[in-house]
Design an enzyme around this catalytic site. Structure first.
Site, short mmCIF file in Angstrom:
data_model
loop_
_atom_site.label_atom_id
_atom_site.label_comp_id
_atom_site.label_asym_id
_atom_site.label_seq_id
_atom_site.Cartn_x
_atom_site.Cartn_y
_atom_site.Cartn_z
N SER A 1 50.04 31.70 31.78
CA SER A 1 48.94 32.65 31.86
C SER A 1 49.18 33.84 30.95
O SER A 1 50.17 34.57 31.11
CB SER A 1 48.77 33.14 33.30
OG SER A 1 47.87 34.22 33.34
N HIS B 1 46.53 29.38 29.88
CA HIS B 1 45.68 29.80 30.99
C HIS B 1 45.11 31.18 30.68
O HIS B 1 45.84 32.12 30.39
CB HIS B 1 46.48 29.84 32.29
CG HIS B 1 45.64 30.02 33.51
ND1 HIS B 1 44.94 28.98 34.08
CD2 HIS B 1 45.38 31.12 34.27
CE1 HIS B 1 44.29 29.42 35.14
NE2 HIS B 1 44.53 30.71 35.27
N ASP C 1 43.02 34.17 32.17
CA ASP C 1 42.49 34.84 33.36
C ASP C 1 41.46 35.88 32.94
O ASP C 1 41.81 36.91 32.35
CB ASP C 1 43.61 35.51 34.15
CG ASP C 1 44.48 34.51 34.88
OD1 ASP C 1 43.92 33.69 35.63
OD2 ASP C 1 45.71 34.54 34.72
N MET D 1 38.88 38.59 34.21
CA MET D 1 38.57 39.39 35.39
C MET D 1 37.58 40.50 35.02
O MET D 1 37.66 41.07 33.93
CB MET D 1 39.85 40.02 35.95
CG MET D 1 40.95 39.04 36.27
SD MET D 1 42.40 39.88 36.96
CE MET D 1 43.58 38.52 37.01
N HIS E 1 39.83 30.57 33.30
CA HIS E 1 39.67 30.82 34.74
C HIS E 1 38.82 32.08 34.90
O HIS E 1 39.30 33.19 34.70
CB HIS E 1 41.06 31.00 35.37
CG HIS E 1 41.05 31.24 36.84
ND1 HIS E 1 42.21 31.50 37.54
CD2 HIS E 1 40.05 31.27 37.76
CE1 HIS E 1 41.92 31.68 38.80
NE2 HIS E 1 40.62 31.55 38.96
N MET F 1 37.31 34.72 36.91
CA MET F 1 37.35 35.47 38.18
C MET F 1 36.33 36.59 38.08
O MET F 1 36.67 37.78 38.02
CB MET F 1 38.76 36.00 38.44
CG MET F 1 39.74 34.90 38.80
SD MET F 1 41.42 35.50 39.04
CE MET F 1 42.06 35.23 37.38
N MET G 1 44.46 28.83 44.60
CA MET G 1 45.09 30.14 44.45
C MET G 1 46.15 30.32 45.54
O MET G 1 45.87 30.16 46.73
CB MET G 1 44.05 31.25 44.55
CG MET G 1 43.00 31.25 43.45
SD MET G 1 43.70 31.47 41.80
CE MET G 1 44.52 33.06 41.96
N ASP H 1 47.85 28.32 41.01
CA ASP H 1 47.87 29.60 40.30
C ASP H 1 48.31 30.70 41.25
O ASP H 1 47.60 30.99 42.22
CB ASP H 1 46.47 29.89 39.75
CG ASP H 1 46.42 31.14 38.88
OD1 ASP H 1 47.46 31.80 38.72
OD2 ASP H 1 45.33 31.45 38.36
#
Length: 221
Positions: free
Chosen positions: A8, A33, A35, A37, A66, A68, A137, A175
């Site tokens: 990540s 990965h 992330d 957000m 991913h 979020m 998660m 994750d």
């Protein structure tokens, strides 16, 4: 079962993001990965598509995106690059999850669904046959470097059982809090993709940490 490592970049040095990406690629990482957000669905704000655009084509590693974020449908297409293999959305963030999954697939990308630690596997009953990946998660999303929630192991095992009983080909990615000391337990539980952030990028030699994960994968076969 094919085991994969997806480091990540949340834990990478953003001032040297390309250099850190090169390090894990040389170490044999399978995917990168990402992330994303938004400061709403989770407390932090991380990166947008412009950062991925800067990496696209400069690495051979597929992007494991991913999201979020709230209202993911508005932004999904902006994360589709030649490198993008998976785009995952949160079950908790999607009002019409089936439609969102179909939209991801219409863009030529594999679709994943992530579930938070307190979210039941039952919420996947009606979507499991339509997706390629479930992200379990094992921390509450929003921050890197958190400790692994041990009850996640039971959830992983139950999910693998659900997948096998239905004869589906769905990857299980884990994750949160994954590190060398618990990687074998997570794989034993039924996962086949590990996300590792601080366990890789906080070390002096991220490439060597990737090789250590690869050695665990070989021991599992």
């Amino acid at each position: 079962m094919k085991y994969q490592l997806s480091p990540s970049i949340l834990s990478a040095d953003f001032g040297r993001l390309y250099e850190d990406t090169v390090k894990v690629e040389k170490g044999g990482a399978d995917m990168l990965h990402i992330d994303v957000m938004d400061g709403h669905f989770v407390p932090n704000i991380t990166i947008g598509p412009v950062v991925l655009e800067g990496l696209a084509g400069k690495t051979k590693m597929p992007f494991d995106v991913h999201l979020m974020i709230e209202n993911p449908d508005k932004y999904i297409d902006k994360f589709v690059f030649d490198n993008t293999e998976y785009i995952s959305v949160h079950q908790e963030a999607c009002v019409h999850l089936h439609r969102t999954v179909q939209y991801i697939k219409s863009l030529g990308v594999k679709a994943g669904v992530a579930i938070n630690p307190a979210t039941s596997l039952r919420t996947l009953d009606e979507i499991l046959e339509y997706i390629d990946l479930v992200i379990v998660m094992t921390v509450n999303p929003g921050f890197g470097g958190q400790s692994f929630i041990e009850s996640g192991l039971r959830k992983i095992t139950e999910l693998r059982d659900m997948i096998e009983k239905r004869g589906l080909n769905v990857d299980i990615e884990v994750d949160g809090g994954v590190k060398l000391t618990n990687a074998s337990s997570v794989l034993d539980a039924g996962a086949n993709i590990l996300v590792a952030g601080s366990a890789v990028f906080s070390k002096p030699d991220p490439a060597e940490e990737c090789r250590k994960f690869a050695e665990i994968f070989r021991e599992m076969k």
